[in-house]
Structure formats: C-alpha cells, structure tokens
Design a protein around this motif. Structure first.
Motif, PDB file in Angstrom:
ATOM      1  N   GLY A   1       0.797  -1.215   0.000  1.00  0.00           N
ATOM      2  CA  GLY A   1       0.000   0.000   0.000  1.00  0.00           C
ATOM      3  C   GLY A   1       0.833   1.271   0.000  1.00  0.00           C
ATOM      4  N   PHE A   2       0.145   2.386  -0.231  1.00  0.00           N
ATOM      5  CA  PHE A   2       0.820   3.687  -0.334  1.00  0.00           C
ATOM      6  C   PHE A   2       1.421   4.136   0.997  1.00  0.00           C
ATOM      7  N   LYS A   3       0.705   3.888   2.082  1.00  0.00           N
ATOM      8  CA  LYS A   3       1.240   4.293   3.391  1.00  0.00           C
ATOM      9  C   LYS A   3       2.521   3.525   3.706  1.00  0.00           C
ATOM     10  N   ARG A   4       2.537   2.259   3.390  1.00  0.00           N
ATOM     11  CA  ARG A   4       3.732   1.434   3.637  1.00  0.00           C
ATOM     12  C   ARG A   4       4.895   1.900   2.749  1.00  0.00           C
ATOM     13  N   LEU A   5       4.625   2.153   1.472  1.00  0.00           N
ATOM     14  CA  LEU A   5       5.668   2.626   0.561  1.00  0.00           C
ATOM     15  C   LEU A   5       6.230   3.958   1.045  1.00  0.00           C
ATOM     16  N   ALA A   6       5.353   4.855   1.435  1.00  0.00           N
ATOM     17  CA  ALA A   6       5.798   6.158   1.938  1.00  0.00           C
ATOM     18  C   ALA A   6       6.660   5.995   3.181  1.00  0.00           C
ATOM     19  N   ALA A   7       6.244   5.135   4.083  1.00  0.00           N
ATOM     20  CA  ALA A   7       7.026   4.908   5.306  1.00  0.00           C
ATOM     21  C   ALA A   7       8.404   4.357   4.968  1.00  0.00           C
TER      22      ALA A   7
END
Length: 102
Positions: free
Chosen positions: A14-20
């Motif tokens: 997901g996007f939140k995981r990639l951003a983190a």
C-alpha cells in the motif's frame, strides 16, 4: 499518479507502507506524475521494479540492462550496476535534480 507507482505500492502493501519505507508522507506521492529521479533507486531496491521501467526518460528503455533489486535476487547482466547508472545519467544530466542524486 502513474501506474508504475500504483504497482510499487501494491508490491509493498500500500501507499502508506511505501511512503514509510521511503521516509516521506504518503500524501506527497499523490502529486507525482512520474516517480522523481531521486526516489527511483529506492523504489527499485524496495520493489524490484527496474529503474528503466520507472523512468525510461532518465535511465533509458534498455531491458538488456535491467538490474533487479538485491532483495529480489535474479539474473544480473554483465555490466556493473554503478556503471549502468552512470552511463544513463551521463546521457541525460539535465534529468537529475540538483545535487546529482538519482
């Protein structure tokens, strides 16, 4: 938002995981039309999506020099990865952000 970025997010969860994993806020990715050159190698390392697929305008569309991420160990071409990066970057230096990071 690019399809390649959606693919990268899906790979890592997901996007939140990639951003983190990139050390940024996920909201900032929604404004990216293309993956910024400064983020390409990190995304390649995290997802295995080659720099050539992410930004052919910077690294060229040369599947014969597709270097998979060490995380996704696979067949490497005979050219050293650093040489490959320099060759593509030197071909289009205006594509790099200031500071020379790619």
């Amino acid at each position: 938002m690019s399809e390649i970025l959606k693919e990268a997010a899906e790979i890592v969860g997901g996007f939140k995981r990639l951003a983190a994993l990139l050390g940024i806020r996920h909201n900032s990715m929604y404004s990216w039309r293309q993956i910024p050159p400064a983020r390409v190698l990190d995304i390649e390392r995290l997802t295995g999506i080659s720099r050539h697929r992410q930004r052919p305008d910077v690294f060229g569309d040369c599947s014969e020099h597709d270097h998979p991420s060490p995380v996704f160990a696979g067949k490497q071409c005979g050219e050293d990865e650093a040489i490959c990066v320099r060759r593509h970057v030197n071909a289009s230096p205006s594509a790099l952000p200031s500071g020379g990071r790619h």
